[in-house]
Enzyme design. Structure first.
Site, PDB file in Angstrom:
ATOM      1  N   LYS A  60       0.813  -1.228   0.000  1.00  0.00           N
ATOM      2  CA  LYS A  60       0.000   0.000   0.000  1.00  0.00           C
ATOM      3  C   LYS A  60       0.841   1.271   0.000  1.00  0.00           C
ATOM      4  O   LYS A  60       0.385   2.332  -0.396  1.00  0.00           O
ATOM      5  CB  LYS A  60      -0.930   0.015   1.225  1.00  0.00           C
ATOM      6  CG  LYS A  60      -2.329  -0.477   0.890  1.00  0.00           C
ATOM      7  CD  LYS A  60      -3.320  -0.143   1.981  1.00  0.00           C
ATOM      8  CE  LYS A  60      -3.078  -0.979   3.238  1.00  0.00           C
ATOM      9  NZ  LYS A  60      -4.198  -0.844   4.199  1.00  0.00           N
ATOM     10  N   LEU A  62       3.231   1.807  -1.864  1.00  0.00           N
ATOM     11  CA  LEU A  62       3.662   2.102  -3.236  1.00  0.00           C
ATOM     12  C   LEU A  62       2.597   2.893  -3.966  1.00  0.00           C
ATOM     13  O   LEU A  62       1.393   2.706  -3.748  1.00  0.00           O
ATOM     14  CB  LEU A  62       3.925   0.794  -3.998  1.00  0.00           C
ATOM     15  CG  LEU A  62       5.008  -0.118  -3.417  1.00  0.00           C
ATOM     16  CD1 LEU A  62       4.909  -1.503  -4.028  1.00  0.00           C
ATOM     17  CD2 LEU A  62       6.381   0.492  -3.659  1.00  0.00           C
ATOM     18  N   LYS A  72      -5.888  -8.344  -1.862  1.00  0.00           N
ATOM     19  CA  LYS A  72      -5.703  -9.472  -2.783  1.00  0.00           C
ATOM     20  C   LYS A  72      -4.306 -10.066  -2.631  1.00  0.00           C
ATOM     21  O   LYS A  72      -4.125 -11.280  -2.691  1.00  0.00           O
ATOM     22  CB  LYS A  72      -5.942  -9.027  -4.223  1.00  0.00           C
ATOM     23  CG  LYS A  72      -7.420  -8.758  -4.514  1.00  0.00           C
ATOM     24  CD  LYS A  72      -7.654  -8.503  -5.989  1.00  0.00           C
ATOM     25  CE  LYS A  72      -9.139  -8.459  -6.313  1.00  0.00           C
ATOM     26  NZ  LYS A  72      -9.839  -7.363  -5.622  1.00  0.00           N
ATOM     27  N   VAL A 103      -7.770 -12.195 -31.576  1.00  0.00           N
ATOM     28  CA  VAL A 103      -7.766 -11.946 -33.017  1.00  0.00           C
ATOM     29  C   VAL A 103      -7.710 -10.437 -33.262  1.00  0.00           C
ATOM     30  O   VAL A 103      -8.524  -9.688 -32.716  1.00  0.00           O
ATOM     31  CB  VAL A 103      -9.033 -12.529 -33.677  1.00  0.00           C
ATOM     32  CG1 VAL A 103      -9.090 -12.179 -35.167  1.00  0.00           C
ATOM     33  CG2 VAL A 103      -9.096 -14.039 -33.460  1.00  0.00           C
ATOM     34  N   SER A 180       7.340  -0.368 -28.584  1.00  0.00           N
ATOM     35  CA  SER A 180       8.231  -1.067 -27.657  1.00  0.00           C
ATOM     36  C   SER A 180       9.634  -1.231 -28.237  1.00  0.00           C
ATOM     37  O   SER A 180      10.613  -1.312 -27.498  1.00  0.00           O
ATOM     38  CB  SER A 180       7.641  -2.431 -27.312  1.00  0.00           C
ATOM     39  OG  SER A 180       7.282  -3.111 -28.494  1.00  0.00           O
ATOM     40  N   GLY A 189       5.312  -6.644 -30.132  1.00  0.00           N
ATOM     41  CA  GLY A 189       4.063  -7.227 -30.621  1.00  0.00           C
ATOM     42  C   GLY A 189       3.744  -6.819 -32.048  1.00  0.00           C
ATOM     43  O   GLY A 189       3.113  -7.572 -32.789  1.00  0.00           O
ATOM     44  N   ASP A 190       4.150  -5.622 -32.423  1.00  0.00           N
ATOM     45  CA  ASP A 190       3.906  -5.149 -33.788  1.00  0.00           C
ATOM     46  C   ASP A 190       4.970  -4.112 -34.136  1.00  0.00           C
ATOM     47  O   ASP A 190       5.881  -3.869 -33.340  1.00  0.00           O
ATOM     48  CB  ASP A 190       2.492  -4.548 -33.914  1.00  0.00           C
ATOM     49  CG  ASP A 190       2.331  -3.262 -33.127  1.00  0.00           C
ATOM     50  OD1 ASP A 190       3.273  -2.859 -32.421  1.00  0.00           O
ATOM     51  OD2 ASP A 190       1.268  -2.642 -33.226  1.00  0.00           O
ATOM     52  N   ASP A 251       1.994  -0.882 -38.537  1.00  0.00           N
ATOM     53  CA  ASP A 251       1.245   0.376 -38.527  1.00  0.00           C
ATOM     54  C   ASP A 251       2.164   1.474 -39.032  1.00  0.00           C
ATOM     55  O   ASP A 251       3.303   1.572 -38.583  1.00  0.00           O
ATOM     56  CB  ASP A 251       0.806   0.749 -37.100  1.00  0.00           C
ATOM     57  CG  ASP A 251      -0.330  -0.119 -36.591  1.00  0.00           C
ATOM     58  OD1 ASP A 251      -1.094  -0.648 -37.424  1.00  0.00           O
ATOM     59  OD2 ASP A 251      -0.465  -0.268 -35.363  1.00  0.00           O
TER      60      ASP A 251
HETATM   61  N1  DCP Z   1      -0.570   4.055 -26.876  1.00  0.00           N
HETATM   62  C1  DCP Z   1      -1.117   4.724 -25.786  1.00  0.00           C
HETATM   63  N2  DCP Z   1      -2.340   4.349 -25.299  1.00  0.00           N
HETATM   64  C2  DCP Z   1      -3.027   3.330 -25.859  1.00  0.00           C
HETATM   65  C3  DCP Z   1      -2.485   2.639 -26.948  1.00  0.00           C
HETATM   66  C4  DCP Z   1      -1.242   3.022 -27.445  1.00  0.00           C
HETATM   67  O1  DCP Z   1      -0.499   5.656 -25.270  1.00  0.00           O
HETATM   68  N3  DCP Z   1      -4.210   2.989 -25.348  1.00  0.00           N
HETATM   69  C5  DCP Z   1       0.756   4.445 -27.383  1.00  0.00           C
HETATM   70  C6  DCP Z   1       1.830   3.947 -26.444  1.00  0.00           C
HETATM   71  C7  DCP Z   1       2.289   2.686 -27.099  1.00  0.00           C
HETATM   72  C8  DCP Z   1       2.197   3.055 -28.567  1.00  0.00           C
HETATM   73  O2  DCP Z   1       1.016   3.854 -28.652  1.00  0.00           O
HETATM   74  O3  DCP Z   1       3.610   2.374 -26.708  1.00  0.00           O
HETATM   75  C9  DCP Z   1       2.152   1.885 -29.516  1.00  0.00           C
HETATM   76  O4  DCP Z   1       1.081   1.011 -29.192  1.00  0.00           O
HETATM   77  P1  DCP Z   1       1.267  -0.560 -29.222  1.00  0.00           P
HETATM   78  O5  DCP Z   1      -0.076  -1.138 -28.909  1.00  0.00           O
HETATM   79  O6  DCP Z   1       1.895  -0.982 -30.496  1.00  0.00           O
HETATM   80  O7  DCP Z   1       2.178  -0.856 -27.944  1.00  0.00           O
HETATM   81  P2  DCP Z   1       3.756  -1.113 -27.803  1.00  0.00           P
HETATM   82  O8  DCP Z   1       4.466  -0.849 -29.092  1.00  0.00           O
HETATM   83  O9  DCP Z   1       4.190  -0.319 -26.633  1.00  0.00           O
HETATM   84  O10 DCP Z   1       3.875  -2.640 -27.405  1.00  0.00           O
HETATM   85  P3  DCP Z   1       3.851  -3.918 -28.388  1.00  0.00           P
HETATM   86  O11 DCP Z   1       5.204  -4.543 -28.319  1.00  0.00           O
HETATM   87  O12 DCP Z   1       2.801  -4.800 -27.805  1.00  0.00           O
HETATM   88  O13 DCP Z   1       3.500  -3.451 -29.764  1.00  0.00           O
HETATM   89 MG    MG Z   2       3.861  -1.713 -30.888  1.00  0.00          MG
HETATM   90 MN    MN Z   3       0.977  -0.655 -32.825  1.00  0.00          MN
END
Ligand code: DCP
Ligand code: MG
Ligand code: MN
Length: 330
Positions: A60, A62, A72, A103, A180, A189-190, A251
């Protein structure tokens, strides 16, 4: 799919997993964004500690952990499980919704819809493609590939290739892979690519610069891009592939020069970091979003965007200590 910042020795990994499962449930099933964010933030905070948290009382203290999560944690430490999660996991409909939302293009609402009409598995989807839109069909087509993360070196190669191909239109394009990958993660992830050009400005956009459209750019990526989910003036969503490797979600955003650094900041994330930085901006009297940074006047109305020519500028304006992308994992 929910994941935490890469941290080889997460001392609280077990309870973090519990929190992420709860977050997933709130996102996909109850659609409670606030609870989803709360669980996710707590998991991120715990994952970065250098020791195992011993009690709810300790937790708590933190930032981002309140009474409910603390309770929990105590239950989990005492019994090795969480009653709430046990019963969630027994629910067949919850299981189905969690599968279908994996999906690309299927959100919680659509997933619930499908489950209600008896469609509960990936196999079921394949027999009911008529119930899916174009994006969701692509998500289904590449389901297995999109589940796989993309190693950093592959994104590096794709980055070089995108640059080579767009430079054929103009050497003055600037391409930055965000997400990321830019935060230094070993796998993503993408792929989130941001593109700008000195000739693409807010003014020029109004009388459309025929030479440097997103459609032209995507045409030039022929061979790399194998499917399009959607393409507009500023946003492309699609699929790319390198040699015989799995298909990847790509993207691309084409951004006017004036907005480029706010966009790079936003798309670098993480999403939790963005929330933190925006909240800080507000405290300093600024409104920050993916387009611009604007001063909020005494009337409470945001003014004109302030001129920005680097990411550092944004941090400096709002008096926020600069963080390298790899320090923005939460
Ligand atoms: N983003 C955000 N809020 C959201 C979705 C996205 O601020 N609800 C921003 C921050 C993310 C970036 O867009 O880092 C890219 O979205 P991604 O879903 O591609 O996320 P990441 O690239 O961070 O992670 P991954 O490795 O899953 O693609
Ligand atoms: Mg991404
Ligand atoms: Mn993305």
């Amino acid at each position: 799919k929910l994941s935490l910042p890469s941290n080889e020795k997460n001392c609280n990994a077990d309870f973090c997993k519990v929190l992420l499962d709860l977050a997933e449930y709130e996102k996909n099933v109850t659609r409670n964004v606030h609870k989803y964010n709360a669980y996710k933030k707590a998991a991120v905070v715990l994952s970065t500690l250098d020791h195992k948290i011993q009690s709810g009382d300790e937790a708590k203290k933190l930032k981002g952990i309140g009474d409910k999560i603390a309770k929990k944690l105590d239950e989990f430490n005492e019994t090795g499980k969480l009653k709430k999660l046990e019963s969630i996991n027994l629910n067949e409909n919850v299981k189905s919704i969690n599968i279908l939302t994996r999906v690309s293009g299927i959100g919680p609402v659509k997933a619930a819809d499908l489950v209600r009409s008896g469609i509960k598995t990936i196999e079921d989807l394949k027999n009911n493609e008529d119930k899916l839109n174009h994006h969701q069909r692509i998500g289904l087509k590449y389901f297995a590939d999109f589940e796989k993360t993309i190693p950093r070196n592959e994104i590096q190669e794709i980055e070089v290739l995108i640059k080579t191909l767009v430079y054929k239109i103009s050497k003055k394009f600037s391409v930055t892979i965000c997400g990321s990958y830019r935060r230094g993660k070993a796998a993503s992830g993408d792929i989130d690519a941001l593109i700008t050009h000195p000739k693409i400005t807010l003014k020029q956009n109004r009388n459309k610069n025929e030479k440097y459209t997103l459609e032209k750019i995507v045409e030039n990526l022929e061979g790399l891009v194998i499917d399009t989910i959607s393409v507009g003036e500023t946003k492309f969503m699609g699929v790319c592939i390198l040699r015989g490797l799995p298909a990847r979600r790509l993207d691309i955003r084409l951004i006017p020069l004036e907005q480029f650094y706010c966009a790079v900041l936003y798309f670098t994330g993480s999403d939790v970091f963005n929330k933190q930085m925006r909240a800080h901006a507000l405290e300093k009297g600024f409104m920050l979003n993916e387009y611009s940074l604007r001063h909020i006047g005494v009337t409470g109305v945001p003014g004109e965007p302030v001129p920005i020519s680097s990411e550092e500028d944004i941090f400096a304006y709002i008096d926020f200590p600069y963080k390298q992308p790899n320090e923005r994992n939460y």
